[in-house]
Structure formats: C-alpha cells, structure tokens
Design an enzyme around this catalytic site. Structure first.
Site, short mmCIF file in Angstrom:
data_model
loop_
_atom_site.label_atom_id
_atom_site.label_comp_id
_atom_site.label_asym_id
_atom_site.label_seq_id
_atom_site.Cartn_x
_atom_site.Cartn_y
_atom_site.Cartn_z
N PHE A 129 0.82 -1.22 0.00
CA PHE A 129 0.00 0.00 0.00
C PHE A 129 0.85 1.26 0.00
O PHE A 129 0.36 2.35 -0.29
CB PHE A 129 -0.95 0.00 1.20
CG PHE A 129 -0.32 0.45 2.50
CD1 PHE A 129 0.40 -0.45 3.27
CD2 PHE A 129 -0.43 1.76 2.92
CE1 PHE A 129 0.99 -0.04 4.45
CE2 PHE A 129 0.16 2.17 4.10
CZ PHE A 129 0.88 1.28 4.88
N LYS A 130 2.14 1.15 0.32
CA LYS A 130 2.99 2.33 0.35
C LYS A 130 3.09 3.00 -1.02
O LYS A 130 3.47 4.16 -1.12
CB LYS A 130 4.36 1.99 0.92
CG LYS A 130 4.24 1.58 2.39
CD LYS A 130 5.52 1.79 3.16
CE LYS A 130 5.31 1.66 4.66
NZ LYS A 130 4.78 0.34 5.10
#
Ligand SMILES: *Cc1c(COP(=O)(O)O)cnc(C)c1O
Length: 442
Positions: A108-109
């Site tokens: 998700f980064k």
C-alpha cells in the site's frame, strides 16, 4: 482558499502546502496537519459511488487542499499517481479484504509514495533547480519511493540501505531502476543509514545547495492519498452498509488516513487497530499508559514499531469537534475520545501463522503476515454491518514465511517481482562514515 498546515506541537506555526511537503517535519518536531478538515459537500455525496478511484482521489484532494493547485493540474497528478485498482475481495458474507497491493511495488505504500513524488515534482517545477530526495530504508519504503520517483522530471533520489539487511527482492526493487535513482549499499545497520541521512540534513549549506528533501513516512503528502481507498472500499459495499475497518498497524499512518476519511464525512461504523507484539497503542487503548518502547522483531516486520510516529496526528484528529465552529477538545479529552472510539488488539507470531494456514485451508486465499494480524482482530470483534480488513502487501513479498506455512509454490510470484531476479543489481558501496557520505553527496 489554499489550505494551510499547522504543526501538532504549535497550532500557530502555519505553513503553506509547498513548505509542509518539502520540509516534511516542522522545526518544532510536531507533524503537519491541514488546518481545516470539513465534510465533503453534498455535490460529492450525490455521485461518489459512481466515481473512478482516480476521480474520487481528485475530489477528496481538491476539497482538502482548497485551491492550492489548479484543477487542470491536480486531476492528472492524482490520476497518474493512483493508476492501479483497490478491489474488495469478499471472504465471507460478513468479511472482505481490501487489496492495497496492486501498485508497482506490491504494497500500500505505493499510494503515498507515488502521490508524494508527483506532488513534489509539481511544487518545484518552476524553481529551476533539481530536488534531491534522500531516504534511508530497512525494506519496503525504499522500493516504493524509488519506483515512485523513477523518471519524475527535476528529481534525483539517493536511497541508503544496510548491506545484507534487506531481502533479495527488496534489494532488487532498489537497485535495478537506474536513471534518477541511485542506491547506496551501506556497510552498516539501518540506524547507520538514518544517521548519514540526518547528517546531510544537519549540514545547512549542503542541504540548501542540493535542495535536499526527505521522503519519510510522516510527510503529510503520503497521508492524503491513503484516505482515498477508504472511500473506494465503502463504495463497493451495498448502499447503506457501514463498514468497520480493521487496520494492521505499525506507524499508524494507514489508520490515521482512515480517521481523516471519517472526518471528511465517510460513514464508518468503527476502526480497529491490529498490531503484532509491538502493542504500544492497543495497550494504551485498554486503559494503560502510552509508553513507547524499543521494537521487537516479528514476521510482520513492517509493523515492528515501538514508537508510532502518527500518534500525535491521531490525537489531533480526535481533538477536532464534529462542528468545525466549536472549540477543539483538550488533549486529555481527545485521548478519552480516542479510547472510546478506537479498539486495539495485538497478536503473536504463532497466532499469525495459524491465521495464514486457516484462511488458506478455508478459502484458498493467501494473506501476507501483516494482513493476517488484521484477520485475527476481525474474528475477535463484534460489529454490525460489514468488516473490511486492509491488506497492506502481496503475500509474495514475504515468500519464506508463506512457504513455511503453506508449502512451496502455493503463492504465485507476480511478474513485476519475478522479472527482477534476472536484472543485475547496481549499487554503490558506502562506508557508514558521515564525512565520507557528505563528500560523496556533494
Ligand atoms: C508500512 C506497512 C504497514 C504499517 O503501516 P502503518 O501506516 O505504518 O501503520 C503494514 N503492512 C505493510 C506491508 C507495510 O509495508
């Protein structure tokens, strides 16, 4: 009006967007927060369920930033940053998994890093000088930042990583891009890498001359795009069903972004913070004191955080009254609000491994170790409506653990990761010595 950003340590210390994004941290060591967070307008709520993720993101950002960036620039910026989906995978009729790992580095980064890279490029495009981004990484952040800034005009990125301290695939994600990305393999620890980065920022002259900026995870521009997918998730449920979000947490950026979405008016039943044995926040929420302490290593290593850096932002959000005209709560009252509204649960590695096996056996679905921690919390809570666990990374990023539990070959390696094995690594070696590093830099 363009939105200004204040420091959580001093509300009178107010800066414009460019300053907040390029400086990352206020001088008083607080964290930047938008001055105004008001519910999205009725016009948004009329059509939000039909919007694409990119358009949703644009409208949320436009509302938060005011007119700091003209619409014709902001819309393509958000659409280019968030050019991958965030689908809900329904596990049971009461529980879904929000897959946040469809970006280029499979975690998700990518949401935060890709948005930040484009925003920094945009904010400095007329400065006539190159921006140098410095980042120290112990694993995932470096890959997301490298991929996000690759080929962004006017930017140059230097990534420091500990020799032998990251996995082979993580190393490949840092060292195979080339172009404006330079990887430095430091013969030392992650702490040495951080020390070198700090030394560069402390050297005022060098820092000015190279136009240095940091891509660390507390930059406000990484938080904003993480709020988008809470809307995207809720949109995929049948109308009228309020989700409960269960968030696997380390530095609590992800959970803070969820609270932000809630303050923007998204109907949410409640939030649950799930951690591994680094349980500073769950302990606190159970009525204890807030006591940061050194982190311990677990199989969900991206959550091995002993002093969560976004805690001050969570307190700030709980201090904001529902009515924007009303007074802010005192810190003590905000902490009470937080304990009343946020549930925290912590799990051991043994339980996490068991969860990975259980979900595979029952659903033939592979959860990464971080997501498995959230799954455990989802099983333990009672809530009306639908539970959504955030899946923060693709299981293939943690292949050794996955294969220990599920056997070899069960988790397919996505092409984006698999193809890296054949690309040669390019990194420069660096001594963990401040003077040597500063001379190399510039
Ligand atoms: C960074 C990370 C987390 C923790 O997210 P926070 O926003 O720091 O709470 C969880 N899982 C994975 C895979 C991560 O990379």
């Amino acid at each position: 009006m363009p939105t200004q950003f204040y420091s959580t340590n001093d509300r009178s210390n107010v800066q414009p967007l460019k300053e907040a994004v390029l400086r990352s941290l206020p001088a008083d060591r607080g964290l930047y927060m938008p001055e105004e967070i008001t519910p999205l307008p009725a016009s948004f709520w009329e059509s939000w369920r039909d919007l694409s993720l990119g358009e949703l993101g644009f409208q949320v950002t436009r509302h938060l930033l005011g007119d700091a960036i003209p619409d014709e620039d902001l819309r393509p910026l958000v659409e280019e940053a968030i050019n991958f989906p965030a689908p809900l995978y329904q596990l049971t009729d009461k529980l879904s998994v929000l897959e946040l790992f469809h970006g280029p580095t499979l975690a998700f980064k990518d949401f935060g890093a890709r948005f930040m890279a484009r925003l920094m490029g945009y904010l400095t495009k007329d400065d006539g000088r190159e921006l140098t981004v410095l980042v120290a990484t112990s694993g995932d952040t470096g890959g997301a930042v490298a991929s996000a800034f690759h080929n962004v005009p006017g930017t140059k990125v230097v990534i420091l990583y500990p020799k032998g301290g990251v996995s082979d695939l993580q190393e490949k994600q840092l060292t195979t891009l080339g172009g404006n990305i330079t990887a430095l393999e430091v013969s030392g620890t992650f702490d040495d890498c951080q020390r070198l980065v700090k030394a560069a920022f402390s050297d005022r002259e060098l820092s000015e001359r190279l136009n240095l900026t940091s891509a660390n995870s507390i930059n406000i521009s990484r938080l904003i795009p993480q709020s988008f997918y809470y809307f995207e998730a809720a949109r995929q449920l049948p109308e009228g069903i309020k989700p409960t979000f269960i968030v696997p947490s380390g530095n609590f950026g992800n959970l803070t972004a969820g609270l932000l979405a809630q303050r923007l008016g998204l109907p949410i039943e409640k939030f649950v913070a799930a951690t591994n044995t680094n349980d500073v926040v769950p302990r606190y929420l159970l009525g204890g004191t807030y006591e940061p302490r050194p982190s311990v290593a677990t199989i969900s290593n991206a959550m091995d955080v002993g002093a969560p850096s976004n805690f001050a932002r969570m307190v700030d959000l709980f201090a904001r009254p529902a009515n924007p005209a009303a007074e802010k709560l005192t810190e003590a009252d905000a902490l009470d609000e937080m304990s009343a509204h946020l549930q925290g649960l912590a799990y051991t590695d043994t339980a996490t491994r068991h969860a990975i096996r259980e979900v595979w056996e029952n659903h033939r679905y592979a959860l990464c170790p971080h997501t498995a921690v959230a799954y455990l919390a989802a099983k333990d809570i009672e809530t009306p409506g639908h539970k959504i666990i955030l899946s923060t990374a693709h299981p293939a990023k943690f292949l050794p653990t996955m294969e220990e539990e599920l056997g070899p070959g069960t988790v397919p390696i996505p092409e984006r990761l698999a193809c890296l094995t054949d690309i040669p690594k390019v990194a420069e070696s660096m001594e963990p010595d401040e003077a040597v590093f500063l001379t190399w830099l510039g």
